[in-house]
Design a protein around this motif. Structure first.
Motif, PDB file in Angstrom:
ATOM      1  N   VAL A 363       0.840  -1.199   0.000  1.00  0.00           N
ATOM      2  CA  VAL A 363       0.000   0.000   0.000  1.00  0.00           C
ATOM      3  C   VAL A 363       0.868   1.239   0.000  1.00  0.00           C
ATOM      4  CG1 VAL A 363      -1.693   1.350   1.305  1.00  0.00           C
ATOM      5  CG2 VAL A 363      -1.951  -1.125   1.094  1.00  0.00           C
ATOM      6  N   LEU A 364       1.851   1.257   0.898  1.00  0.00           N
ATOM      7  CA  LEU A 364       2.742   2.409   0.993  1.00  0.00           C
ATOM      8  C   LEU A 364       4.186   1.920   1.018  1.00  0.00           C
ATOM      9  CD1 LEU A 364       0.893   4.490   3.743  1.00  0.00           C
ATOM     10  CD2 LEU A 364       1.029   5.038   1.311  1.00  0.00           C
ATOM     11  N   PRO A 365       5.052   2.553   0.256  1.00  0.00           N
ATOM     12  CA  PRO A 365       6.477   2.199   0.339  1.00  0.00           C
ATOM     13  C   PRO A 365       7.062   2.680   1.658  1.00  0.00           C
ATOM     14  CG  PRO A 365       6.175   4.106  -1.071  1.00  0.00           C
ATOM     15  CD  PRO A 365       4.808   3.647  -0.688  1.00  0.00           C
ATOM     16  N   ALA A 366       8.267   2.274   1.941  1.00  0.00           N
ATOM     17  CA  ALA A 366       8.942   2.689   3.178  1.00  0.00           C
ATOM     18  C   ALA A 366       9.378   4.142   3.032  1.00  0.00           C
ATOM     19  CB  ALA A 366      10.128   1.785   3.451  1.00  0.00           C
ATOM     20  N   ARG A 381      -6.295   8.052 -10.023  1.00  0.00           N
ATOM     21  CA  ARG A 381      -7.451   7.584  -9.244  1.00  0.00           C
ATOM     22  C   ARG A 381      -7.482   6.075  -9.136  1.00  0.00           C
ATOM     23  NH1 ARG A 381     -12.526   8.395 -11.120  1.00  0.00           N
ATOM     24  NH2 ARG A 381     -13.374   8.238  -9.007  1.00  0.00           N
ATOM     25  N   LYS A 382      -7.117   5.406 -10.203  1.00  0.00           N
ATOM     26  CA  LYS A 382      -7.116   3.951 -10.160  1.00  0.00           C
ATOM     27  C   LYS A 382      -6.114   3.443  -9.131  1.00  0.00           C
ATOM     28  CE  LYS A 382      -6.909  -0.074 -13.224  1.00  0.00           C
ATOM     29  NZ  LYS A 382      -6.673  -0.536 -14.612  1.00  0.00           N
ATOM     30  N   GLY A 383      -4.952   4.098  -9.062  1.00  0.00           N
ATOM     31  CA  GLY A 383      -3.953   3.711  -8.077  1.00  0.00           C
ATOM     32  C   GLY A 383      -4.432   3.931  -6.655  1.00  0.00           C
ATOM     33  N   ILE A 384      -5.117   5.045  -6.416  1.00  0.00           N
ATOM     34  CA  ILE A 384      -5.679   5.325  -5.084  1.00  0.00           C
ATOM     35  C   ILE A 384      -6.692   4.252  -4.710  1.00  0.00           C
ATOM     36  CG2 ILE A 384      -7.179   6.910  -3.811  1.00  0.00           C
ATOM     37  CD1 ILE A 384      -4.389   7.960  -3.963  1.00  0.00           C
ATOM     38  N   ILE A 385      -7.604   3.951  -5.646  1.00  0.00           N
ATOM     39  CA  ILE A 385      -8.656   2.971  -5.367  1.00  0.00           C
ATOM     40  C   ILE A 385      -8.043   1.592  -5.113  1.00  0.00           C
ATOM     41  CG2 ILE A 385     -10.637   1.759  -6.378  1.00  0.00           C
ATOM     42  CD1 ILE A 385     -11.294   4.462  -7.800  1.00  0.00           C
ATOM     43  N   MET A 386      -7.002   1.257  -5.848  1.00  0.00           N
ATOM     44  CA  MET A 386      -6.333  -0.027  -5.649  1.00  0.00           C
ATOM     45  C   MET A 386      -5.853  -0.154  -4.203  1.00  0.00           C
ATOM     46  SD  MET A 386      -5.348  -2.653  -7.776  1.00  0.00           S
ATOM     47  CE  MET A 386      -4.753  -2.035  -9.354  1.00  0.00           C
ATOM     48  N   LYS A 387      -5.255   0.894  -3.690  1.00  0.00           N
ATOM     49  CA  LYS A 387      -4.730   0.861  -2.318  1.00  0.00           C
ATOM     50  C   LYS A 387      -5.856   0.825  -1.290  1.00  0.00           C
ATOM     51  CE  LYS A 387      -0.421   2.968  -3.764  1.00  0.00           C
ATOM     52  NZ  LYS A 387       0.283   1.659  -3.700  1.00  0.00           N
ATOM     53  N   LEU A 388      -6.940   1.518  -1.580  1.00  0.00           N
ATOM     54  CA  LEU A 388      -8.092   1.485  -0.677  1.00  0.00           C
ATOM     55  C   LEU A 388      -8.730   0.097  -0.655  1.00  0.00           C
ATOM     56  CD1 LEU A 388      -9.691   4.936  -1.598  1.00  0.00           C
ATOM     57  CD2 LEU A 388      -8.545   4.347   0.554  1.00  0.00           C
ATOM     58  N   VAL A 389      -8.785  -0.556  -1.811  1.00  0.00           N
ATOM     59  CA  VAL A 389      -9.337  -1.914  -1.877  1.00  0.00           C
ATOM     60  C   VAL A 389      -8.494  -2.868  -1.030  1.00  0.00           C
ATOM     61  CG1 VAL A 389      -9.693  -3.911  -3.390  1.00  0.00           C
ATOM     62  CG2 VAL A 389     -10.426  -1.631  -4.137  1.00  0.00           C
ATOM     63  N   HIS A 390      -7.175  -2.764  -1.165  1.00  0.00           N
ATOM     64  CA  HIS A 390      -6.300  -3.647  -0.382  1.00  0.00           C
ATOM     65  C   HIS A 390      -6.511  -3.416   1.116  1.00  0.00           C
ATOM     66  CE1 HIS A 390      -2.819  -6.261   0.204  1.00  0.00           C
ATOM     67  NE2 HIS A 390      -2.418  -5.428   1.153  1.00  0.00           N
ATOM     68  N   GLU A 396      -5.724  -5.305   8.713  1.00  0.00           N
ATOM     69  CA  GLU A 396      -4.654  -5.327   9.711  1.00  0.00           C
ATOM     70  C   GLU A 396      -3.347  -4.762   9.158  1.00  0.00           C
ATOM     71  OE1 GLU A 396      -4.175  -8.924   7.181  1.00  0.00           O
ATOM     72  OE2 GLU A 396      -5.877  -7.844   8.101  1.00  0.00           O
ATOM     73  N   LYS A 397      -3.277  -4.533   7.858  1.00  0.00           N
ATOM     74  CA  LYS A 397      -2.036  -4.062   7.239  1.00  0.00           C
ATOM     75  C   LYS A 397      -2.033  -2.539   7.104  1.00  0.00           C
ATOM     76  CE  LYS A 397      -0.142  -6.337   4.015  1.00  0.00           C
ATOM     77  NZ  LYS A 397       0.166  -6.958   2.709  1.00  0.00           N
ATOM     78  N   ASP A 398      -0.937  -1.993   6.547  1.00  0.00           N
ATOM     79  CA  ASP A 398      -0.846  -0.550   6.335  1.00  0.00           C
ATOM     80  C   ASP A 398      -1.982  -0.075   5.433  1.00  0.00           C
ATOM     81  OD1 ASP A 398       1.404  -0.363   7.851  1.00  0.00           O
ATOM     82  OD2 ASP A 398       2.807  -0.434   6.154  1.00  0.00           O
ATOM     83  N   ARG A 399      -2.519   1.086   5.764  1.00  0.00           N
ATOM     84  CA  ARG A 399      -3.619   1.658   4.982  1.00  0.00           C
ATOM     85  C   ARG A 399      -3.342   3.130   4.762  1.00  0.00           C
ATOM     86  NH1 ARG A 399      -9.171  -0.435   7.726  1.00  0.00           N
ATOM     87  NH2 ARG A 399      -9.962   0.169   5.668  1.00  0.00           N
ATOM     88  N   LEU A 400      -4.019   3.709   3.783  1.00  0.00           N
ATOM     89  CA  LEU A 400      -3.950   5.163   3.647  1.00  0.00           C
ATOM     90  C   LEU A 400      -4.561   5.791   4.887  1.00  0.00           C
ATOM     91  CD1 LEU A 400      -5.017   5.791  -0.075  1.00  0.00           C
ATOM     92  CD2 LEU A 400      -2.726   5.525   0.858  1.00  0.00           C
TER      93      LEU A 400
END
Length: 434
Positions: A363-366, A381-390, A396-400
């Motif tokens: 979701v997010l790089p270091a 926008r597609k990249g943002i939505i991809m990260k929100l879906v994950h 339990e993982k990193d999120r925006l």
């Protein structure tokens, strides 16, 4: 039996969209109109339909070239549409251009003479109305079928006198201009003539008369996402406009569903109900997350976007679903000239977001906290939505950051909820089938 009316908006060569809609309506027997009203090019279309000349109407557009409208053309540094919209600013400059070059609409007048047939027009039992406006104050003139007995072709020319692009039309010493200066989509006129059921074919997006959207006994058709400028003669664009009109006509005839894109009728999948309710919760969370700037955030921030897209005063779960599909299909470069099957189309979209269901997806790089915002700005926008879906699939993982989502990416979160719900349902279906 109820009186049925067809209302045709003005819009220059975009009038071919109306030909596409009518083709679909005729195919399914929905062309039994008692009244037809129009403005500008809609007035000419209306006259031809009153005459029963639909084939000639289609032929007129499919063979249309600029020299069939005017000899010479306006300056190419501004579009015709801009000249009309900004007429107060450009009239002096346009008059100077007219003085030097002139605009001869003789070909357009010849076209009206060719397609307007008084004998067939008055032999028809379909009532007619068109609108023009006085040059002086832009007061409306409601031209009835009775008035057409004198100066009929002149009233059609007056209704389309798109000043300053076209010259003023003088009838009995009075100057008239395009009816669009008063009402470019004469629904009111149809009602005045006694219409009880109305089909409107607007040529604008957003629509001209939102007050008639979503009304009983009124079917309001318009090109979602718009078309092109009103004096466009590119044959591919004209073909596209007619195809879009035909597809929207299928929807009006209940043979298809959709807003911008077109689908065969379908039943909403199981995840849709839960997603719809979660969207309401998301809207509440947006409001609650911004208590100090609450006035900037609507109580229904997602719903408002759906309403804006559909132009409907109220929207339900099907509108939500279709609008998100529209957004995703635009994002994934689907053509809006086809009729789609909803299930297989959704599968194709999910394939493009399948990467987000991989547990190893980052979701997010270091990055340092200060660099995260800069990184997010590099995403589409597609990249943002991809990260929100994950983030929805692996909470339990990193999120925006939630604060960022609830202040900037509210609608994208709703779209991500939609995709995550669809992915989960598909995975459950596959598990049950094993």
């Amino acid at each position: 039996m109820r009186k049925k009316a067809l209302v045709l908006a003005g819009g220059g060569t975009r009038g071919i969209y109306q030909a596409g809609v009518i083709e679909a309506l005729k195919k399914y027997g929905m062309d039994d109109w008692n009244i037809i009203t129009g403005t500008s090019v809609g007035a000419l279309n209306a006259a031809m339909l009153v005459q029963g000349d639909f084939d000639a109407l289609t032929e007129m557009y499919e063979n249309l070239t600029s020299d069939q409208i005017i000899n010479g053309f306006v300056p190419n540094d501004r579009s015709i549409g801009s000249l009309i919209r900004d007429r107060n600013e450009v009239v002096p400059a346009f008059r100077a251009w007219l003085r030097d070059h002139g605009v001869d609409i003789g070909p357009f007048i010849q076209m009206v003479d060719r397609y307007y047939n008084p004998e067939r027009f008055f032999a028809s039992d379909i009532d007619f109305g068109c609108i023009t406006a006085t040059q002086k104050n832009h007061d409306p003139v409601y031209v009835t079928k009775e008035m057409m007995k004198e100066n009929g072709r002149d009233w059609l020319i007056a209704s389309a006198a798109a000043y300053p692009a076209f010259p003023v039309k003088v009838i009995n010493d009075v100057g008239y201009v395009d009816g669009g200066y008063f009402d470019n989509c004469p629904v009111d006129f149809a009602l005045r003539l006694g219409a009880e059921e109305v089909t409107v074919i607007d040529l604008n997006d957003p629509v001209l008369h939102m007050n008639y959207m979503g009304r009983e006994h009124i079917t309001y058709i318009h090109p979602y996402g718009g078309l092109y400028d009103f004096l466009e003669f590119d044959q591919e664009k004209l073909r596209y406009a007619k195809r879009r009109g035909y597809l929207d006509g299928l929807k009006a005839a209940a043979q298809a569903v959709g807003h911008r894109f077109t689908f065969t009728p379908f039943t909403l999948p199981a995840f849709a109900d839960r997603w719809y309710l979660d969207t309401m919760l998301l809207e509440t969370a947006v409001k609650q997350n911004n208590p100090l700037t609450g006035g900037l955030y609507s109580e229904q921030i997602i719903t408002d976007r759906i309403r804006s897209r559909t132009c409907l005063p109220s929207v339900g779960i099907m509108d939500y679903y279709l609008c998100v599909m529209d957004d995703l299909m635009e994002m994934c470069d689907f053509s809006d000239e086809k009729v789609y099957d909803m299930e297989s189309t959704l599968d194709l979209i999910l394939e493009q977001f399948q990467e987000a269901s991989d547990p190893a997806y980052k979701v997010l790089p270091a990055l340092d906290v200060m660099d995260i915002a800069s990184y997010i700005r590099t995403l589409d926008r597609k990249g943002i939505i991809m990260k929100l879906v994950h983030g929805l699939l692996y909470p339990e993982k990193d999120r925006l950051p939630e604060s960022l989502v609830l202040t900037v990416y509210q609608y994208e979160q709703a779209v991500a909820d939609f995709i995550a719900g669809a992915l989960k349902e598909k995975a459950d279906d596959q598990s049950r089938s094993v």
